[in-house]
Design an enzyme around this catalytic site. Structure first.
Site, short mmCIF file in Angstrom:
data_model
loop_
_atom_site.label_atom_id
_atom_site.label_comp_id
_atom_site.label_asym_id
_atom_site.label_seq_id
_atom_site.Cartn_x
_atom_site.Cartn_y
_atom_site.Cartn_z
N ARG A 95 -6.65 -14.91 10.52
CA ARG A 95 -7.62 -15.81 9.96
C ARG A 95 -8.06 -16.67 11.24
O ARG A 95 -9.09 -17.40 10.97
CB ARG A 95 -7.03 -16.52 8.77
N ARG A 130 2.76 -0.59 10.78
CA ARG A 130 2.90 -2.19 10.24
C ARG A 130 3.72 -2.07 9.01
O ARG A 130 3.53 -1.19 8.16
CB ARG A 130 1.33 -2.56 9.71
N TYR A 187 0.90 -1.22 0.04
CA TYR A 187 0.01 0.15 0.06
C TYR A 187 0.86 1.21 -0.05
O TYR A 187 2.29 1.05 -0.12
CB TYR A 187 -0.79 -0.13 1.22
N CYS A 234 -11.94 -17.05 3.07
CA CYS A 234 -12.17 -15.74 3.49
C CYS A 234 -11.56 -14.75 2.74
O CYS A 234 -12.21 -13.75 2.25
CB CYS A 234 -11.92 -15.62 4.97
N CYS A 254 -7.12 -21.88 4.22
CA CYS A 254 -7.59 -22.38 2.71
C CYS A 254 -7.89 -20.91 2.07
O CYS A 254 -7.96 -21.00 1.07
CB CYS A 254 -8.90 -23.07 2.81
#
Length: 637
Positions: A312, A214, A166, A341, A338
């Site tokens: 997750r 972050r 970003y 989401c 997986c």
């Protein structure tokens, strides 16, 4: 064995004290509407707070009014009411709540594309507008304004998304930032944008509101930012007033690091956090498949990090913190990475979960005890069947589960045999354990027909027998060397070293079959009628798997139709109608599926008892649909 109690020690974040070292990661959900926080968003976060996490970082919110995206917004006061309601709903829980601020830069799907330089994300992406210094100043001000709004809403800390490609991360990247002014050039120039954002925010909100930053430990791209850059920038950010560094990795071009699928190792980003931790005196936060409690605790005890970020993991198991704290490790629903989401949110759809049917519908999810327990017979132990049995039993029904094979799991067992999908077996084992823990009456090697149903005499029959493979009328398809791909995946068909295997069908099952063949020493060719293979595979995994198949020598023939199978060859027709032949010692069929529950359901037509047909037995679909269909059936009976 590492003591997980360390995860539940209080930890300082600037002037704040978090009640434990577990923080819910900021993850997009698409539960907002046009940038506004909704009741669904609120219910989603409240459910995670109930599970015992010490802190929540609310998902990334757009700071600039001219950006376009599915994220919530903090770019104007009109969005504040939803955040105020969210914080009021979280107030009864002992949880510290912050919010992440973001500007997507060139990583947008729609709307203006801006970046430090006119360098596109990839060959298919638009060339971004290179920001002028005046425009940079406006965006810096947007971050500070958004931080001030967050504090007015009631958030007690803010986080800047300076990772994952970003805008701040883009400025740090030597490949994305080729400016020659004061915002480019060497690392100090490329870090200037991040540092000015940090200073603007800390000046605006004051020392009482911690700022978390972050950062990428590495872009995981050739020529991109690496750990040495991250260490130095973290030192500078500490001097600019940042209270903690959250260390991640990857960009949209290397998403297997940012949102690791199940083939990535657990804790793969911890070493990056450790190097930053050794360089700064403020708390460091680590992330990256840390759903193993011992691994998470070890990251703290070994000094790699002070705080553990759970992403997750908390979608799959909101009660992970409380279950770990109280020692209920066998009852942890596993996140199998997986990325269902992630795939849904990436398409702009609401977040859901392959293993947790409550996720994304917390506001309407109600699992009330049944006032009148019934005898419920579930036929089939795939994802739909076991979930239906689990929910029905939790509600108080008397549940029996019949599986025609000798092992619970159905397609879970098949999917988990692929080399890149072994994590699926963790969920199969969890569900099987739940059947026994809850007292479901399990029958293995027990095929069911109408006579068996009559003998058992249930009040309700849930048909979850899955789907049957499609076998088209191709000449030679019944030959002895032609097998269902599921048998190949289960290793019930030997693959002699060097043997040539043709896989007919390039869906998920076909690709995974080819992967398995190569791992066992054979060579594989995939023949697929469509122009591409891997349809239905989650996007990040698909990108990796197709690359891995090419690297392992798998031959892929697309836009091709199999017309005949002979003893030593498969004949196919290409897009131009030209006939070809591929040598084949074995043939694996992965052509597709048709509903497998109609025969039993038809046999029970006219029976007075209630009959539900669900999951692939009703209509072949994906894992998320199967689990949710099972849950809905369990809630319905």
């Amino acid at each position: 064995m590492t003591d997980t109690a360390v995860l539940f020690e209080p930890v300082r974040l600037g002037p704040l004290t978090l009640r434990n070292r577990l923080v819910m990661a900021p993850m997009g959900t698409c539960l907002d509407e046009d940038g506004y926080i909704t009741d669904d968003t609120i219910a989603y976060y409240v459910r995670r707070a109930q599970g015992g996490v010490g802190s929540i970082a609310v998902e990334g919110c757009l700071v600039s009014a001219d950006t376009v995206g599915p994220e919530p917004r903090l770019s104007d006061d009109r969005y504040l009411d939803g955040f105020v309601r969210l914080l009021a709903a979280l107030a009864p829980y002992d949880v510290t709540v912050g919010v992440q601020l973001m500007h997507p830069g060139r990583q947008v799907v729609h709307g203006p594309v801006v970046a430090p330089s006119a360098v596109p994300l990839n060959s298919h992406a638009p060339v971004p507008h290179a920001l002028t210094e005046d425009e940079i100043a406006v965006i810096i001000s947007d971050f500070a304004d958004a931080a001030e709004r967050a504090v007015r809403a009631g958030f007690t800390f803010v986080e800047v998304h300076g990772a994952h490609g970003y805008l701040p991360s883009n400025f740090l990247s030597p490949t994305a930032n080729v400016r020659t002014d004061g915002y480019g050039g060497d690392l100090a120039g490329r870090a200037r944008f991040s540092r000015e954002i940090a200073r603007a925010i800390t000046a605006r909100v004051g020392p009482g509101v911690p700022l978390v930053w972050r950062i990428n430990g590495a872009d995981e791209l050739p020529g991109g930012s690496g750990i040495e850059d991250a260490v130095q920038v973290s030192r500078w950010l500490e001097s600019d007033g940042v209270s903690a560094i959250s260390v991640s990795a990857g960009t949209w071009q290397s998403l297997q690091y940012t949102l690791a699928p199940m083939f990535m190792d657990r804790g793969y980003m911890v070493p990056y956090a450790a190097q930053v931790r050794a360089a700064v005196d403020i708390p460091v936060i680590t992330v990256g498949r840390l759903d193993d409690p011992e691994l998470a605790a070890r990251a703290v005890t070994e000094g790699a990090a002070d705080i553990v970020l759970l992403g997750r993991t908390l979608i799959a198991e909101p009660d992970w913190p409380e279950k770990v704290r109280t020692g209920r490790l066998d009852d942890l629903r596993p996140c199998i990475a997986c990325n269902a989401c992630v795939d849904l949110v990436g398409r702009g759809e609401r977040a859901r979960c392959s293993v947790n049917p409550e996720a994304g519908r917390e506001r309407t999810w109600t699992m009330l005890p049944t006032p009148a327990p019934r005898r419920v017979m579930v036929v089939g132990s795939g994802p739909s069947g076991m979930e239906a049995a689990r929910i029905a039993r939790l509600r108080g029904h008397r549940v029996s589960l019949f599986e025609r094979s000798g092992l619970l799991g159905g397609k879970l067992d098949v999917a988990g045999t692929a080399p890149s999908k072994r994590e699926v077996l963790r969920f199969r084992d969890f569900q099987a354990a739940q059947m026994h823990r809850l007292g479901v009456d399990v029958h293995l090697d027990a095929p069911v027909d109408a006579a068996v149903v009559q003998q058992q005499d249930p009040d309700v029959v849930i048909v979850a027998t899955g789907a049957d493979p499609v076998v088209p009328p191709i000449p030679g398809i019944s030959a002895a060397h032609v097998h269902d791909a599921q048998l190949v995946l289960r290793e019930q068909v030997p693959i002699p070293a060097g043997s040539s295997v043709v896989v007919v069908g390039g869906s998920a099952t076909g690709c995974e079959t080819a992967e398995s063949v190569v791992e066992r020493g054979g060579t594989a060719t995939i023949i697929e009628m469509r122009p591409t293979i891997g349809q239905g595979i989650e996007a990040i995994t698909r990108r990796y798997l197709l690359k891995a198949l090419r690297a392992s020598g798998v031959r892929v023939l697309t836009s091709s139709k199999v017309v005949a199978i002979e003893a030593d060859a498969v004949h196919y027709e290409d897009a131009d109608g030209v006939l070809h032949a591929v040598p084949a010692d074995l043939v694996a069929l992965a052509i597709g599926w048709r509903p497998g529950g109609n025969l039993l359901a038809d046999a029970l037509t006219g029976d007075a008892r209630e009959v539900l047909v669900l999951g692939d037995a009703h209509r072949p679909a994906d894992f998320v649909s199967a689990i949710n269909a099972g849950a809905d059936a369990g809630l319905q009976v």
